[in-house]
Design a protein around this motif. Structure first.
Motif, PDB file in Angstrom:
ATOM      1  N   SER A  11       1.935   0.671  10.796  1.00  0.00           N
ATOM      2  CA  SER A  11       0.663   1.349  10.990  1.00  0.00           C
ATOM      3  C   SER A  11       0.192   2.403  10.026  1.00  0.00           C
ATOM      4  O   SER A  11      -0.936   2.280   9.621  1.00  0.00           O
ATOM      5  N   LYS A  12       1.013   2.797   9.129  1.00  0.00           N
ATOM      6  CA  LYS A  12       0.728   3.769   8.049  1.00  0.00           C
ATOM      7  C   LYS A  12       0.305   2.520   6.948  1.00  0.00           C
ATOM      8  O   LYS A  12      -0.786   2.664   6.112  1.00  0.00           O
ATOM      9  N   ILE A  13       1.073   1.688   6.722  1.00  0.00           N
ATOM     10  CA  ILE A  13       0.617   0.545   5.681  1.00  0.00           C
ATOM     11  C   ILE A  13      -0.789  -0.302   6.190  1.00  0.00           C
ATOM     12  O   ILE A  13      -1.508  -0.302   5.193  1.00  0.00           O
ATOM     13  N   VAL A  18      11.522   0.960   2.216  1.00  0.00           N
ATOM     14  CA  VAL A  18      10.390   0.551   1.702  1.00  0.00           C
ATOM     15  C   VAL A  18      10.180   0.792   0.227  1.00  0.00           C
ATOM     16  O   VAL A  18      10.263   1.963  -0.174  1.00  0.00           O
ATOM     17  N   ASP A  19      10.053  -0.370  -0.675  1.00  0.00           N
ATOM     18  CA  ASP A  19       9.894  -0.183  -1.831  1.00  0.00           C
ATOM     19  C   ASP A  19       8.535  -0.600  -2.240  1.00  0.00           C
ATOM     20  O   ASP A  19       7.640  -1.735  -1.898  1.00  0.00           O
ATOM     21  N   VAL A  20       7.858   0.237  -2.973  1.00  0.00           N
ATOM     22  CA  VAL A  20       6.407   0.138  -3.394  1.00  0.00           C
ATOM     23  C   VAL A  20       6.334  -0.065  -4.898  1.00  0.00           C
ATOM     24  O   VAL A  20       6.849   0.959  -5.587  1.00  0.00           O
ATOM     25  N   GLN A  21       5.890  -0.996  -5.598  1.00  0.00           N
ATOM     26  CA  GLN A  21       5.808  -1.196  -6.986  1.00  0.00           C
ATOM     27  C   GLN A  21       4.545  -1.788  -7.267  1.00  0.00           C
ATOM     28  O   GLN A  21       3.738  -2.479  -6.487  1.00  0.00           O
ATOM     29  N   ASN A  55      -1.172   6.942  -2.500  1.00  0.00           N
ATOM     30  CA  ASN A  55      -1.671   7.210  -1.245  1.00  0.00           C
ATOM     31  C   ASN A  55      -0.441   6.606  -0.196  1.00  0.00           C
ATOM     32  O   ASN A  55      -0.085   7.354   0.913  1.00  0.00           O
ATOM     33  N   LEU A  56      -0.229   5.476  -0.253  1.00  0.00           N
ATOM     34  CA  LEU A  56       0.859   4.990   0.556  1.00  0.00           C
ATOM     35  C   LEU A  56       2.330   5.596   0.538  1.00  0.00           C
ATOM     36  O   LEU A  56       2.679   5.907   1.638  1.00  0.00           O
ATOM     37  N   THR A  57       2.697   5.932  -0.633  1.00  0.00           N
ATOM     38  CA  THR A  57       4.007   6.496  -0.845  1.00  0.00           C
ATOM     39  C   THR A  57       4.006   7.817  -0.246  1.00  0.00           C
ATOM     40  O   THR A  57       4.765   8.352   0.398  1.00  0.00           O
ATOM     41  N   ARG A  58       2.791   8.781  -0.349  1.00  0.00           N
ATOM     42  CA  ARG A  58       2.826   9.811   0.215  1.00  0.00           C
ATOM     43  C   ARG A  58       2.611   9.858   1.852  1.00  0.00           C
ATOM     44  O   ARG A  58       3.241  10.988   2.478  1.00  0.00           O
ATOM     45  N   SER A  59       2.260   8.935   2.427  1.00  0.00           N
ATOM     46  CA  SER A  59       2.280   8.781   3.863  1.00  0.00           C
ATOM     47  C   SER A  59       3.477   8.355   4.659  1.00  0.00           C
ATOM     48  O   SER A  59       3.730   8.550   5.482  1.00  0.00           O
TER      49      SER A  59
END
Length: 278
Positions: free
Chosen positions: A171-173, A136-139, A123-127
């Motif tokens: 704001s998205k996070i 921004v790196d998400v793991q 959900n976060l990556t798509r936003s």
């Protein structure tokens, strides 16, 4: 004389036609090159995301294997104790059945936790936009979601104040954090090893803590995240991703991590009580 003039005119016309054709070819080549560059950038981003996902899954597999080995050792120990103490076969079977039930329960809890983390991450990556994903790196590592943000995206140069460019990303996070109310959030500041030179900041410990505090206060005051779920902390220069021997290494180390974890009491409620020992 007229024939000579005619020949010269024909030659000039041919040269003009060739020139026009060359300009058209050049324009076409430029457009094709632009399209190729765009495709290359998209492919590179997809490859980076896929690589991060593979690394995360490999890490989860290693942890699962460790947990399985630990449970097997515990079972072997129970069998050995049972043999030494002449425990009846019926009691031993009951112990094994209880252990198997608990193992299945742990697997179900872990699967539920992993599924929630994967949904949160997706959900976060798509936003996030393609431009935001570059900074921004998400793991997901060991059941914890890590969101790493570059310092030049978050803060004004040499400062701990949030810049205007970070507002949309934060704001998205914040929306994701608010959607997942059963998770706690740790904001962790990190710096490179270059000493800070500011009168009101003593060292990199101060800088990392102040930056984390700025993000916490932005999430609370600007985006309505419950402050009871938030913790601010700083690790200074002592948690580097890469050696501080190059500018690129220093840039990677100057980051702020938003670490999202299941609430400990909620997680323990899911696990429940372990089988009682006789």
């Amino acid at each position: 004389m007229e024939k000579k003039v005619f020949m010269i005119a024909m030659a000039v016309s041919a040269m003009l036609l060739v020139g026009c054709a060359s300009k058209k070819d050049l324009a076409a080549c430029k457009e094709e090159n632009k399209a190729l560059q765009t495709n290359y950038a998209d492919t590179k981003e997809k490859l980076a995301a896929a690589t991060a996902r593979v690394a995360s899954l490999e890490q989860q597999l290693v942890q699962q294997e460790k947990a399985t080995n630990a449970l097997q050792m515990a079972l072997d120990k129970s069998l050995a104790n049972a043999s030494q103490n002449n425990v009846s076969i019926e009691k031993l079977v009951d112990q094994i059945n209880e252990s198997n039930q608990y193992i299945r329960h742990l697997v179900e809890v872990k699967s539920k936790s992993d599924s929630l983390n994967m949904v949160l991450t997706n959900n976060l990556t798509r936003s996030l936009s393609k431009e935001e994903l570059k900074e921004v790196d998400v793991q997901v590592l060991k059941g914890v979601v890590y969101i790493s943000l570059a310092d030049n995206m978050l803060y004004k140069s040499g400062s701990y104040e949030i810049n205007d460019r970070a507002a949309e990303t934060l704001s998205k996070i914040a929306k994701i954090i608010k959607d997942y109310k059963d998770y706690d959030v740790l904001i962790e500041g990190n710096t490179d090893n270059v000493p800070i030179k500011r009168e009101n900041i003593r060292n990199n410990w101060d800088l990392s803590c102040l930056r984390a505090s700025s993000v916490v206060q932005a999430l609370q005051n600007d985006y309505g995240v419950d402050p009871k779920r938030l913790t601010a902390g700083g690790r200074g220069e002592y948690n580097p991703l890469q050696p501080n021997t190059t500018e690129l290494g220093k840039q990677r180390n100057r980051r702020t991590q938003i670490i999202i974890t299941p609430k400990l009491d909620e997680f323990m409620d899911l696990i429940g009580q372990a089988p009682a020992e006789d």
